[in-house]
Design a protein around this motif. Sequence first.
Motif, PDB file in Angstrom:
ATOM      1  N   GLY A 170      -5.287   2.075   5.737  1.00 38.64           N
ATOM      2  CA  GLY A 170      -5.111   2.299   4.307  1.00 38.64           C
ATOM      3  C   GLY A 170      -5.396   1.019   3.552  1.00 38.64           C
ATOM      4  O   GLY A 170      -4.639   0.052   3.649  1.00 38.64           O
ATOM      5  N   LEU A 171      -6.511   0.988   2.842  1.00 39.20           N
ATOM      6  CA  LEU A 171      -6.960  -0.227   2.163  1.00 39.20           C
ATOM      7  C   LEU A 171      -7.079   0.026   0.673  1.00 39.20           C
ATOM      8  O   LEU A 171      -7.857   0.879   0.247  1.00 39.20           O
ATOM      9  CB  LEU A 171      -8.311  -0.678   2.731  1.00 39.20           C
ATOM     10  N   PRO A 172      -6.345  -0.714  -0.143  1.00 44.42           N
ATOM     11  CA  PRO A 172      -6.384  -0.497  -1.593  1.00 44.42           C
ATOM     12  C   PRO A 172      -7.665  -1.038  -2.213  1.00 44.42           C
ATOM     13  O   PRO A 172      -8.394  -1.823  -1.599  1.00 44.42           O
ATOM     14  CB  PRO A 172      -5.166  -1.268  -2.091  1.00 44.42           C
ATOM     15  N   ASP A 173      -7.947  -0.610  -3.433  1.00 45.94           N
ATOM     16  CA  ASP A 173      -9.091  -1.137  -4.181  1.00 45.94           C
ATOM     17  C   ASP A 173      -8.770  -2.501  -4.774  1.00 45.94           C
ATOM     18  O   ASP A 173      -9.669  -3.323  -4.965  1.00 45.94           O
ATOM     19  CB  ASP A 173      -9.496  -0.161  -5.288  1.00 45.94           C
ATOM     20  N   ARG A 174      -7.494  -2.722  -5.066  1.00 42.24           N
ATOM     21  CA  ARG A 174      -7.024  -4.004  -5.579  1.00 42.24           C
ATOM     22  C   ARG A 174      -5.660  -4.290  -4.968  1.00 42.24           C
ATOM     23  O   ARG A 174      -4.947  -3.359  -4.577  1.00 42.24           O
ATOM     24  CB  ARG A 174      -6.906  -3.997  -7.116  1.00 42.24           C
ATOM     25  N   ILE A 175      -5.302  -5.569  -4.870  1.00 36.54           N
ATOM     26  CA  ILE A 175      -3.984  -5.923  -4.357  1.00 36.54           C
ATOM     27  C   ILE A 175      -3.298  -6.884  -5.311  1.00 36.54           C
ATOM     28  O   ILE A 175      -3.941  -7.605  -6.079  1.00 36.54           O
ATOM     29  CB  ILE A 175      -4.042  -6.549  -2.951  1.00 36.54           C
ATOM     30  N   GLY A 176      -1.959  -6.884  -5.230  1.00 33.70           N
ATOM     31  CA  GLY A 176      -1.162  -7.826  -5.994  1.00 33.70           C
ATOM     32  C   GLY A 176      -0.682  -8.958  -5.108  1.00 33.70           C
ATOM     33  O   GLY A 176      -1.152  -9.131  -3.978  1.00 33.70           O
ATOM     34  N   ALA A 177       0.266  -9.735  -5.596  1.00 32.48           N
ATOM     35  CA  ALA A 177       0.793 -10.864  -4.830  1.00 32.48           C
ATOM     36  C   ALA A 177       1.418 -10.367  -3.533  1.00 32.48           C
ATOM     37  O   ALA A 177       2.167  -9.400  -3.518  1.00 32.48           O
ATOM     38  CB  ALA A 177       1.827 -11.612  -5.660  1.00 32.48           C
ATOM     39  N   GLY A 202       1.710  -3.005  -0.083  1.00 29.18           N
ATOM     40  CA  GLY A 202       3.131  -2.695  -0.014  1.00 29.18           C
ATOM     41  C   GLY A 202       3.714  -2.821   1.383  1.00 29.18           C
ATOM     42  O   GLY A 202       4.843  -3.321   1.538  1.00 29.18           O
ATOM     43  N   PRO A 203       3.002  -2.368   2.447  1.00 30.57           N
ATOM     44  CA  PRO A 203       3.556  -2.481   3.796  1.00 30.57           C
ATOM     45  C   PRO A 203       3.863  -3.915   4.214  1.00 30.57           C
ATOM     46  O   PRO A 203       4.901  -4.174   4.844  1.00 30.57           O
ATOM     47  CB  PRO A 203       2.449  -1.882   4.673  1.00 30.57           C
ATOM     48  N   GLU A 204       2.958  -4.847   3.893  1.00 32.94           N
ATOM     49  CA  GLU A 204       3.212  -6.233   4.267  1.00 32.94           C
ATOM     50  C   GLU A 204       4.459  -6.766   3.572  1.00 32.94           C
ATOM     51  O   GLU A 204       5.312  -7.407   4.194  1.00 32.94           O
ATOM     52  CB  GLU A 204       2.009  -7.123   3.918  1.00 32.94           C
ATOM     53  N   LYS A 205       4.567  -6.498   2.286  1.00 33.29           N
ATOM     54  CA  LYS A 205       5.718  -6.996   1.532  1.00 33.29           C
ATOM     55  C   LYS A 205       7.017  -6.384   2.045  1.00 33.29           C
ATOM     56  O   LYS A 205       8.042  -7.071   2.159  1.00 33.29           O
ATOM     57  CB  LYS A 205       5.518  -6.719   0.037  1.00 33.29           C
ATOM     58  N   ALA A 206       6.991  -5.095   2.371  1.00 31.97           N
ATOM     59  CA  ALA A 206       8.197  -4.426   2.863  1.00 31.97           C
ATOM     60  C   ALA A 206       8.599  -4.951   4.239  1.00 31.97           C
ATOM     61  O   ALA A 206       9.792  -5.117   4.525  1.00 31.97           O
ATOM     62  CB  ALA A 206       7.962  -2.913   2.922  1.00 31.97           C
ATOM     63  N   PRO A 252       8.898   4.774   7.605  1.00 32.64           N
ATOM     64  CA  PRO A 252       7.808   3.961   7.060  1.00 32.64           C
ATOM     65  C   PRO A 252       8.328   2.837   6.186  1.00 32.64           C
ATOM     66  O   PRO A 252       9.350   2.963   5.523  1.00 32.64           O
ATOM     67  CB  PRO A 252       7.021   4.983   6.229  1.00 32.64           C
ATOM     68  N   PHE A 253       7.617   1.741   6.196  1.00 38.96           N
ATOM     69  CA  PHE A 253       7.894   0.608   5.299  1.00 38.96           C
ATOM     70  C   PHE A 253       6.655   0.392   4.453  1.00 38.96           C
ATOM     71  O   PHE A 253       5.594   0.071   4.996  1.00 38.96           O
ATOM     72  CB  PHE A 253       8.217  -0.647   6.120  1.00 38.96           C
ATOM     73  N   PRO A 254       6.734   0.566   3.134  1.00 35.95           N
ATOM     74  CA  PRO A 254       7.905   1.010   2.381  1.00 35.95           C
ATOM     75  C   PRO A 254       8.097   2.522   2.486  1.00 35.95           C
ATOM     76  O   PRO A 254       7.169   3.247   2.841  1.00 35.95           O
ATOM     77  CB  PRO A 254       7.548   0.610   0.937  1.00 35.95           C
ATOM     78  N   LYS A 255       9.305   2.983   2.159  1.00 39.00           N
ATOM     79  CA  LYS A 255       9.571   4.417   2.209  1.00 39.00           C
ATOM     80  C   LYS A 255       8.758   5.170   1.167  1.00 39.00           C
ATOM     81  O   LYS A 255       8.322   6.299   1.385  1.00 39.00           O
ATOM     82  CB  LYS A 255      11.066   4.679   2.019  1.00 39.00           C
ATOM     83  N   ASP A 256       8.583   4.551   0.000  1.00 37.20           N
ATOM     84  CA  ASP A 256       7.809   5.178  -1.080  1.00 37.20           C
ATOM     85  C   ASP A 256       6.354   4.710  -1.008  1.00 37.20           C
ATOM     86  O   ASP A 256       5.803   4.202  -1.984  1.00 37.20           O
ATOM     87  CB  ASP A 256       8.416   4.863  -2.438  1.00 37.20           C
ATOM     88  N   PHE A 257       5.744   4.872   0.174  1.00 35.79           N
ATOM     89  CA  PHE A 257       4.391   4.354   0.386  1.00 35.79           C
ATOM     90  C   PHE A 257       3.378   5.056  -0.518  1.00 35.79           C
ATOM     91  O   PHE A 257       3.583   6.194  -0.948  1.00 35.79           O
ATOM     92  CB  PHE A 257       3.981   4.492   1.853  1.00 35.79           C
ATOM     93  N   GLY A 308      -7.773   4.964  -1.719  1.00 35.52           N
ATOM     94  CA  GLY A 308      -8.802   5.814  -2.299  1.00 35.52           C
ATOM     95  C   GLY A 308      -9.335   6.877  -1.363  1.00 35.52           C
ATOM     96  O   GLY A 308      -9.933   7.867  -1.812  1.00 35.52           O
ATOM     97  N   LYS A 309      -9.133   6.703  -0.049  1.00 32.02           N
ATOM     98  CA  LYS A 309      -9.529   7.708   0.929  1.00 32.02           C
ATOM     99  C   LYS A 309      -8.412   8.709   1.211  1.00 32.02           C
ATOM    100  O   LYS A 309      -8.577   9.614   2.029  1.00 32.02           O
ATOM    101  CB  LYS A 309      -9.943   7.044   2.250  1.00 32.02           C
ATOM    102  N   GLY A 310      -7.271   8.514   0.552  1.00 34.08           N
ATOM    103  CA  GLY A 310      -6.132   9.386   0.782  1.00 34.08           C
ATOM    104  C   GLY A 310      -5.283   8.979   1.964  1.00 34.08           C
ATOM    105  O   GLY A 310      -4.410   9.737   2.405  1.00 34.08           O
ATOM    106  N   LEU A 311      -5.503   7.763   2.498  1.00 31.47           N
ATOM    107  CA  LEU A 311      -4.758   7.304   3.663  1.00 31.47           C
ATOM    108  C   LEU A 311      -3.453   6.625   3.244  1.00 31.47           C
ATOM    109  O   LEU A 311      -3.430   5.834   2.294  1.00 31.47           O
ATOM    110  CB  LEU A 311      -5.592   6.304   4.478  1.00 31.47           C
ATOM    111  N   ARG A 312      -2.370   6.944   3.943  1.00 33.15           N
ATOM    112  CA  ARG A 312      -1.093   6.326   3.625  1.00 33.15           C
ATOM    113  C   ARG A 312      -1.132   4.842   4.001  1.00 33.15           C
ATOM    114  O   ARG A 312      -1.811   4.456   4.964  1.00 33.15           O
ATOM    115  CB  ARG A 312       0.055   7.017   4.354  1.00 33.15           C
TER     116      ARG A 312
END
Length: 244
Positions: A59-66, A70-74, A226-231, A235-239
């Motif tokens: 699951g790869l986002p189009d943009r990331i924040g700091a 989410g999984p890494e931060k969680a 899952p980490f985070p629970k609210d994953f 863009g491909k629909g992958l969690r």
Amino acid sequence: MPDGPDWVAGVDGCRAGWVAVLWRLGEPAEVRLAVFSSFSEVLKHSPTVSVIAVDMPIGLPDRIGAGGRGPEKAARRHLGERQSSVFAVPARSAVYAEDYAQACEIAQTTSEPPKKVSKQAFYLFPKIREIDGLMTPELEARVYEVHPELAFWRLNNGEAMSLPKKIKSRANGPGLDQRRDLLVSCGFERDFLDQKPPRGCGRDDLLDAAANCLIAERIANGGAEPFPKDFQRDGKGLRMAIWA
């Protein structure tokens, strides 16, 4: 070995490709170690593996924040001094850049604040692309992203490992022994964990795959989360979640 839905696998990337610890649930003696040259071979393995827990971003986002996805931060919130083992994954467009300078340039334009790609993360890109090219939302019923240090945290009653697995990119014997002993307390035979790893596979890869296998068992039995629970989904629909 008969085919069936009761096999699980913990998978870790290694120099030779992918190392897997495969286990038939409920059968302590039915544990196998195998190396695959491609992840598609893991998917096609006979007997069929119903749950594959792999240490690689899915699951790869189009943009990331700091801090990355989410999984890494969680995951980092639980790992204390081991949190540096969780690399920040850049946007999909950066992952598909095969030149390091280009990957850094793309990563900077798709992150806020702008952030380059670490060399450690860049070396993982071919394997990330390999899984990304195979993954579909339907395949998520079998394939789950995990992280060994979060797996060890879970297996260690919610405590991060006190010793590092590596020091200055070199294997740390006491840290590996600590993880080996934890895996033995969780049911693995010491001789299995102490065997000479196959060519192209390190001792750390074998231990990580074994830890991932125990998380695969938890997933199969409904005991993982899952980490985070609210994953979120990409863009491909992958969690985008690390399971433990």
